[in-house]
Design a protein around this motif. Structure first.
Motif, short mmCIF file in Angstrom:
data_model
loop_
_atom_site.label_atom_id
_atom_site.label_comp_id
_atom_site.label_asym_id
_atom_site.label_seq_id
_atom_site.Cartn_x
_atom_site.Cartn_y
_atom_site.Cartn_z
N MET A 41 0.83 -1.19 0.00
CA MET A 41 0.00 0.00 0.00
C MET A 41 0.88 1.25 0.00
O MET A 41 2.01 1.25 0.49
CB MET A 41 -0.90 0.01 1.23
CG MET A 41 -0.15 0.04 2.55
SD MET A 41 -1.21 0.41 3.96
CE MET A 41 -1.50 2.15 3.66
N VAL A 54 2.19 4.92 1.07
CA VAL A 54 2.28 5.72 2.28
C VAL A 54 2.87 7.07 1.94
O VAL A 54 3.56 7.23 0.92
CB VAL A 54 3.15 5.03 3.37
CG1 VAL A 54 2.48 3.79 3.91
CG2 VAL A 54 4.54 4.71 2.84
N GLN A 55 2.60 8.04 2.80
CA GLN A 55 3.20 9.35 2.65
C GLN A 55 4.61 9.34 3.23
O GLN A 55 4.82 8.85 4.34
CB GLN A 55 2.36 10.43 3.34
CG GLN A 55 1.04 10.71 2.65
CD GLN A 55 0.32 11.89 3.27
OE1 GLN A 55 0.60 12.28 4.42
NE2 GLN A 55 -0.61 12.47 2.54
N CYS A 73 5.89 2.73 -1.12
CA CYS A 73 5.04 1.72 -0.48
C CYS A 73 5.57 1.36 0.90
O CYS A 73 6.73 1.60 1.24
CB CYS A 73 4.90 0.48 -1.36
SG CYS A 73 6.31 -0.66 -1.33
N GLN A 105 0.30 4.89 9.68
CA GLN A 105 -0.40 5.22 8.44
C GLN A 105 -1.10 3.97 7.89
O GLN A 105 -2.26 4.03 7.46
CB GLN A 105 0.57 5.75 7.40
CG GLN A 105 1.10 7.14 7.64
CD GLN A 105 1.96 7.61 6.47
OE1 GLN A 105 1.51 7.59 5.32
NE2 GLN A 105 3.17 8.04 6.75
N ALA A 106 -0.36 2.86 7.87
CA ALA A 106 -0.94 1.62 7.37
C ALA A 106 -2.12 1.19 8.22
O ALA A 106 -3.19 0.83 7.69
CB ALA A 106 0.13 0.53 7.35
N MET A 145 -4.08 2.98 10.00
CA MET A 145 -5.22 3.86 9.78
C MET A 145 -5.94 3.48 8.48
O MET A 145 -7.18 3.42 8.43
CB MET A 145 -4.77 5.31 9.71
CG MET A 145 -5.92 6.26 9.45
SD MET A 145 -5.41 7.99 9.39
CE MET A 145 -6.96 8.76 8.90
N THR A 146 -5.18 3.19 7.42
CA THR A 146 -5.80 2.81 6.16
C THR A 146 -6.56 1.50 6.29
O THR A 146 -7.70 1.37 5.84
CB THR A 146 -4.74 2.70 5.06
OG1 THR A 146 -4.10 3.97 4.88
CG2 THR A 146 -5.35 2.27 3.74
N TYR A 147 -5.93 0.51 6.93
CA TYR A 147 -6.61 -0.77 7.15
C TYR A 147 -7.88 -0.58 7.96
O TYR A 147 -8.91 -1.21 7.71
CB TYR A 147 -5.69 -1.76 7.87
CG TYR A 147 -4.39 -2.07 7.18
CD1 TYR A 147 -4.31 -2.18 5.81
CD2 TYR A 147 -3.23 -2.25 7.93
CE1 TYR A 147 -3.10 -2.47 5.18
CE2 TYR A 147 -2.02 -2.55 7.32
CZ TYR A 147 -1.96 -2.65 5.94
OH TYR A 147 -0.76 -2.94 5.34
N THR A 148 -7.81 0.30 8.95
CA THR A 148 -8.97 0.55 9.81
C THR A 148 -10.11 1.18 9.04
O THR A 148 -11.27 0.77 9.16
CB THR A 148 -8.57 1.45 10.99
OG1 THR A 148 -7.60 0.77 11.79
CG2 THR A 148 -9.77 1.81 11.85
N THR A 149 -9.82 2.19 8.24
CA THR A 149 -10.88 2.89 7.53
C THR A 149 -11.52 2.02 6.45
O THR A 149 -12.71 2.17 6.15
CB THR A 149 -10.36 4.19 6.90
OG1 THR A 149 -9.23 3.90 6.05
CG2 THR A 149 -9.93 5.18 7.97
N ILE A 150 -10.76 1.09 5.87
CA ILE A 150 -11.30 0.26 4.79
C ILE A 150 -11.95 -1.01 5.33
O ILE A 150 -13.05 -1.40 4.91
CB ILE A 150 -10.20 -0.11 3.78
CG1 ILE A 150 -9.70 1.15 3.07
CG2 ILE A 150 -10.70 -1.13 2.76
CD1 ILE A 150 -8.50 0.93 2.19
#
Length: 291
Positions: free
Chosen positions: A157, A159-160, A178, A215-216, A218-223
């Motif tokens: 995924m 990341v910034q 990534c 960051q990862a 947070m992305t996993y959580t939101t999706i």
């Protein structure tokens, strides 16, 4: 009584084990990973010593083909690992001994162990993230391992880039864009000139690493909205890391979504280095039961 076999097939080493039907480990062996045919010749030679093994769970490094309808089901696909690209791993085993096999990814094996008997034994959905030689995720949603056209490659995924990080990235495909490229064990060693084991607790490396993992998460959580995220792998073993991840995760989420208490939501692996093997045993028994 029938025995159960486990093959945790990593890019650096293979762990082979045999258990009884109650998952008590009776024997274990570690092999160095070479090329596909040579490594599996050693694998089958090991299990030749256990003719009563009635099913084997295989959790393999990837990418691999998990689609039973695909002509390359059971293959290791386009890996850079020498001697493994487009190798028929599962076919080799079936030609050796025609028994039930459960074929999945290495992170799925560990995720299933945590789901069945570990950090997530009381919940329905989890994400298991391994941070070591590579970065990958095993995802269980409502008691089922998640897959679609292929298995998730959640380590890649985007990341910034952390503003303090000048590293160009370890991933040959995505470089520093990534998660695996900036947060894996080899990325840390390349960036800092020492392994994660050698870095002191107050080194800035851990703040940067925590930023990427948060960051990862947070992305996993939101999706996916899992009940819990479990961190495994060699990098995650350092006690300094997870508290920093939780702190940064809270900052990034900024109150947007409700989650469980972070000490219960972002947690270390409960089964330690046995997670992959235990997951293979559980999955092998399910394959044996179905057969």
């Amino acid at each position: 009584m029938s025995l159960i076999g486990a093959i945790e097939a990593g890019g650096t080493k293979f762990i082979l084990a045999v258990s009884d039907e109650d998952f008590n480990i009776l024997d274990r062996k570690v092999l160095n990973t070479t090329d596909g045919p040579s490594t599996l010749a050693q694998v089958t030679a090991y299990f030749d010593g256990f003719p009563d093994v009635a099913a084997i769970g295989v959790a393999a490094f990837g990418p691999i083909d998990l689609n039973p309808q695909s002509p390359t089901y059971g293959f290791v696909l386009d890996t850079p690992k020498p001697g493994w690209a487009n190798f028929d791993f599962l076919g080799y085993l079936k030609n050796w001994r025609d028994i039930p096999y459960y074929w999945t990814t290495d992170v799925n094996g560990s995720a299933w162990a945590e789901y069945r008997h570990g950090a997530n034994s009381e919940v329905a959905s989890l994400l298991y993230l391994t941070v070591g030689t590579g970065v990958g995720a095993g995802i269980i949603v409502n008691g089922q391992l998640l897959s679609g056209f292929g298995h998730p490659e959640a380590g890649h995924m985007m990341v910034q880039k952390n503003p303090r990080d000048r590293y160009e990235g370890h991933c040959p495909f995505h470089h520093d864009r990534c998660l695996e490229g900036v947060a894996s064990g080899p990325a840390m060693e390349d960036r800092w000139g020492m392994s994660a084991k050698e870095l002191k607790d107050d080194h800035e490396a851990w703040m940067i690493e925590a930023d990427y993992l948060a960051q990862a998460a947070m992305t996993y959580t939101t999706i996916l909205r899992p009940d819990r995220i479990v961190f495994g792998g060699g990098v995650s073993h350092r006690d300094v890391l997870l508290p920093l991840v939780r702190q940064r995760f809270a900052e990034l989420m900024n109150g947007y979504l409700a989650t469980p208490v972070l000490d219960d939501y972002l947690v270390p692996v409960a089964n330690g280095d046995d997670a992959g093997i235990l997951g293979c045993f559980y999955l092998a028994k399910s394959a044996m039961t179905r057969a």
